[in-house]
Design a protein around this motif. Structure first.
Motif, PDB file in Angstrom:
ATOM      1  N   ASP A  66       0.809  -1.223   0.000  1.00  0.00           N
ATOM      2  CA  ASP A  66       0.000   0.000   0.000  1.00  0.00           C
ATOM      3  C   ASP A  66       0.839   1.268   0.000  1.00  0.00           C
ATOM      4  N   GLY A  67       2.163   1.142   0.019  1.00  0.00           N
ATOM      5  CA  GLY A  67       3.021   2.315   0.009  1.00  0.00           C
ATOM      6  C   GLY A  67       3.236   2.880   1.396  1.00  0.00           C
ATOM      7  N   GLY A  68       4.285   3.662   1.531  1.00  0.00           N
ATOM      8  CA  GLY A  68       4.583   4.315   2.796  1.00  0.00           C
ATOM      9  C   GLY A  68       5.593   3.545   3.627  1.00  0.00           C
ATOM     10  N   PHE A 116      -0.450   6.240  -0.974  1.00  0.00           N
ATOM     11  CA  PHE A 116      -0.824   5.978   0.410  1.00  0.00           C
ATOM     12  C   PHE A 116      -1.215   7.268   1.133  1.00  0.00           C
ATOM     13  N   ILE A 117      -0.435   8.311   0.930  1.00  0.00           N
ATOM     14  CA  ILE A 117      -0.729   9.585   1.608  1.00  0.00           C
ATOM     15  C   ILE A 117      -2.094  10.123   1.189  1.00  0.00           C
ATOM     16  N   ASP A 132       8.208  11.285   8.238  1.00  0.00           N
ATOM     17  CA  ASP A 132       9.140  10.352   7.601  1.00  0.00           C
ATOM     18  C   ASP A 132       8.857  10.247   6.109  1.00  0.00           C
ATOM     19  N   ASN A 133       7.593  10.052   5.775  1.00  0.00           N
ATOM     20  CA  ASN A 133       7.233   9.815   4.387  1.00  0.00           C
ATOM     21  C   ASN A 133       7.408  11.054   3.519  1.00  0.00           C
ATOM     22  N   GLY A 134       7.139  12.225   4.067  1.00  0.00           N
ATOM     23  CA  GLY A 134       7.376  13.450   3.305  1.00  0.00           C
ATOM     24  C   GLY A 134       8.838  13.610   2.940  1.00  0.00           C
ATOM     25  N   GLN A 135       9.717  13.415   3.914  1.00  0.00           N
ATOM     26  CA  GLN A 135      11.157  13.553   3.658  1.00  0.00           C
ATOM     27  C   GLN A 135      11.671  12.469   2.715  1.00  0.00           C
ATOM     28  N   LEU A 136      11.170  11.251   2.880  1.00  0.00           N
ATOM     29  CA  LEU A 136      11.648  10.154   2.043  1.00  0.00           C
ATOM     30  C   LEU A 136      11.209  10.309   0.592  1.00  0.00           C
ATOM     31  N   VAL A 137      10.020  10.856   0.364  1.00  0.00           N
ATOM     32  CA  VAL A 137       9.612  11.146  -1.014  1.00  0.00           C
ATOM     33  C   VAL A 137      10.569  12.142  -1.644  1.00  0.00           C
ATOM     34  N   SER A 138      10.940  13.191  -0.914  1.00  0.00           N
ATOM     35  CA  SER A 138      11.905  14.164  -1.434  1.00  0.00           C
ATOM     36  C   SER A 138      13.241  13.511  -1.741  1.00  0.00           C
ATOM     37  N   LEU A 139      13.703  12.636  -0.844  1.00  0.00           N
ATOM     38  CA  LEU A 139      14.980  11.956  -1.039  1.00  0.00           C
ATOM     39  C   LEU A 139      14.944  11.042  -2.255  1.00  0.00           C
ATOM     40  N   TYR A 140      13.911  10.220  -2.364  1.00  0.00           N
ATOM     41  CA  TYR A 140      13.819   9.308  -3.510  1.00  0.00           C
ATOM     42  C   TYR A 140      13.615  10.081  -4.814  1.00  0.00           C
ATOM     43  N   ALA A 141      12.947  11.228  -4.751  1.00  0.00           N
ATOM     44  CA  ALA A 141      12.776  12.048  -5.957  1.00  0.00           C
ATOM     45  C   ALA A 141      14.124  12.572  -6.439  1.00  0.00           C
TER      46      ALA A 141
END
Length: 674
Positions: free
Chosen positions: A242-244, A295-296, A265-274
């Motif tokens: 389901d993501g996240g 998921f968000i 956590d998820n906000g920062q990790l999306v930026s990092l993976y982007a």
């Protein structure tokens, strides 16, 4: 009586039926302690905290414990997410007393709030005995307690003081290399991350290492960051169904997480993976971004465009009992029934074997090979295996939706919303999905409408139409950062002007000229027992490190010397005192702004946004971006517009090269012009 039923915090409401006479953190509760000359119990936690739930069940729901607490103490429950200032001060106290910290955080304090004893999780008998002894000591020998409290208070006040540095010192980039070399000795070269357990993801660590590796052509660093991101994506810490991402991994291989899912956590990790996707074009990273943002939007977004805080670690199991991870784990017979003939191949991909086994017949899905490797071993096309994997995940998603979901913390925090907003912006930059930008703008409008008052201050929390807490520095720094990010993709200058207005408010109400840092709380708020300056980067970057980066960028956009000098001095004060680089990685990232590679560019003309879109797809962490499709009064862009042309300006240290007229012929070589 227990007063928590009047609160909006989901964490406090979880304790509203306890027999303990809980009060919320407010001036009335603190005044009552002084008036009655009673010791205070300050118990701090958050809604998704597993061990907070355990201590509640064992102690705070117990009438014997409640009798002791109610008879002798003023009992105050604190949601650390609503009051990070209170949490920070008392966490320092417990770390001084015990050498460690965590949640639940339980402190006993004098009536004036100065701590005298504390720790984290306590068993029932241990808790009762400690409280009874402390009560007797306060009754019989209060002077001894007061003397200890005074010494501890002095320690709290000095623990975060950073020595000021001569403003004439140079910002020497050579200071970074030995810190990174020291840091490399802690790398786990098998599974990525640091070579210890538990493993926290620490996105700001890898944002810095990615940037530094890129700017110094350090292939060893870049390989390590990519190893880490790949292993985190493969691990049980990422919910492939389901993501996240969950909070952290309890083991070395990112397998079994502490199952709570936090927005920040998820906000920062999306930026990092982007950012990593922009550099590598690794399709795995794209999958992580799209699944996480899915998921968000499904689980953590309200109807007004705000983002909720978290999903709990615990959920109801088949016996209707709360159990950590019950929603996420799988047992072999269930998987065999659902996947039928594909079970054996599924078991290879997701390790339904000793590698993937957790406990109590439960498996947590984890990969340890790429789909390409598995496809070769099974003599099949990668596309076929990818298709099967998507199908399996859909089957498991539908089955899992029948289970009781983890409890939702449905309050909105301004700082965390801004972190997630920036995650959507960074995903838009990398993937060019217009829906991501629409969601980001909707969230920014939510902040403007519900969390920024006409008096100019931000509010920290929102739930059911109510905001009750004045904003902290973390709210301002992340909103400013997210508004700058929105400007970078839209060139709408209102976002920069909003960022500047909030920055000026911070300088008036948070900046401490003596210490040369921003305090965590506004000078309009009631003072705590000690002033808190957040300077160490943790799972969330220190608010001061984010402000230093914001000030640096805004000093360029608005040609504001005071912004630049303030940012410079903050960096100088920190850099010379760094010994443990992972605790200052966002400061090091801001320090890289002063490298000779850093440049500012501007696109001015009717095609500015098209070129902006092209440049945003590239990984260029050393570039500050501006632009306009029309005449602009923004100081950095003033007098740069020429009708019927699109011009590129490349600048460095207040000096710009002659503008370059852009055309389709040079579009493909845009990066080479910088």
């Amino acid at each position: 009586m227990n007063q928590l039923s009047q609160e909006t915090s989901p964490y406090l409401l979880q304790h509203a039926s306890n027999p303990v006479n809980w009060k919320a953190w407010n001036t009335n509760s603190l005044a009552e302690a002084i008036q009655n000359n009673q010791l205070i119990i300050i118990s701090i936690g958050y809604s998704a905290c597993h061990w907070c739930h355990v201590m509640e069940h064992e102690s705070f729901e117990d009438t014997e414990v409640a009798q002791t607490m109610n008879a002798h103490f003023i009992n105050i429950k604190v949601d650390r997410e609503e009051h990070p200032n209170v949490d920070a001060v008392y966490m320092k106290a417990v770390q001084i007393m015990t050498g460690r910290g965590g949640w639940p955080l339980n402190i006993v304090a004098l009536p004036d709030g100065r701590p005298i004893w504390g720790g984290t999780y306590f068993r029932k008998e241990e808790w009762i005995n400690a409280l009874e002894q402390l009560h007797k000591l306060y009754q019989n020998n209060p002077e001894k307690m007061i003397e200890y409290a005074e010494k501890l208070h002095q320690g709290i006040e000095t623990i975060s003081i950073v020595q000021k540095q001569d403003s004439k010192d140079e910002l020497d980039q050579n200071r970074i290399k030995p810190l990174v070399e020291k840091w490399k000795k802690s790398f786990d070269l098998e599974f990525g991350g640091m070579a210890r357990a538990p493993k926290f993801m620490m996105p700001n660590n890898y944002q810095f290492l990615l940037r530094y590796g890129y700017q110094t052509n350090d292939s060893e660093l870049l390989d390590f960051v990519n190893l880490t991101l790949t292993k985190m994506a493969y691990g049980g810490i990422f919910d492939t169904i389901d993501g996240g991402f969950s909070r952290y991994s309890v083991d070395m291989k990112w397998h079994v997480p502490h199952f709570e899912k936090m927005l920040y956590d998820n906000g920062q990790l999306v930026s990092l993976y982007a950012d990593a996707y922009k550099l590598t074009k690794n399709p795995l990273y794209k999958e992580i971004i799209t699944k996480t943002l899915g998921f968000i939007t499904r689980e953590l977004t309200n109807k007004k465009g705000g983002f909720f805080c978290a999903l709990d670690a615990d959920s109801l199991n088949e016996k209707q009992e709360l159990e950590e991870g019950a929603f996420y784990v799988w047992q072999k017979p269930t998987l065999q029934k659902l996947l039928k003939d594909d079970f054996e191949l599924f078991s290879v991909v997701f390790n339904i074997n000793n590698f993937g086994f957790w406990e109590k017949d439960n498996y947590v899905l984890i990969q340890n090979q790429s789909l390409e490797e598995i496809a070769i071993l099974h003599k099949m096309e990668v596309l076929e295996l990818e298709s099967k994997k998507k199908s399996w995940e859909q089957i498991l998603f539908q089955e899992r939706e029948k289970r009781s979901k983890p409890r939702l913390d449905d309050k909105c925090l301004t700082s965390w919303n801004a972190i997630m907003l920036k995650g959507f912006v960074d995903a838009y930059k990398a993937l060019k999905d217009d829906n991501y930008l629409e969601i980001a703008i909707e969230n920014a409008d939510f902040i403007l409408k519900y969390l920024w008052t006409p008096e100019g201050n931000l509010l920290h929390n929102y739930k059911n139409g109510k905001s009750t807490i004045n904003g902290y520095l973390e709210d301002y720094c992340f909103v400013i950062e997210s508004f700058i990010a929105l400007y970078e993709v839209t060139f709408e200058e209102k976002w920069l002007h909003n960022a500047k207005q909030l920055t000026d408010y911070c300088l008036e109400h948070f900046y401490d000229e003596k210490n040369q840092f921003f305090a965590f709380t506004s000078n309009l708020d009631a003072a705590l027992i000690a002033k808190h300056f957040e300077t160490e980067d943790n799972v969330i970057p220190a608010s001061n490190s984010v402000m230093s980066n914001n000030l640096f960028k805004l000093s360029i956009y608005f040609e504001n010397i005071y912004y630049k000098e303030t940012a410079n001095q903050m960096i100088k004060n920190i850099i010379s005192s760094i010994d443990y680089p992972s605790a200052y990685s966002n400061w090091l990232n801001a320090f890289l702004n002063y490298s000779e590679q850093n440049k500012e560019i501007a696109f001015c003309g009717s095609d500015a946004l098209d070129y902006n879109s092209a440049i945003n797809e590239l990984y260029l962490p050393n570039i500050i971006l501006a632009g306009s499709e029309n005449e602009s009064n923004l100081p950095f862009l003033k007098d740069r517009f020429v009708a019927e042309k699109t011009l590129l300006y490349v600048c460095q240290n207040k000096t710009c090269n002659n503008p370059i007229a852009l055309s389709e012929e040079v579009d493909e070589n845009l990066k080479s012009l910088l």
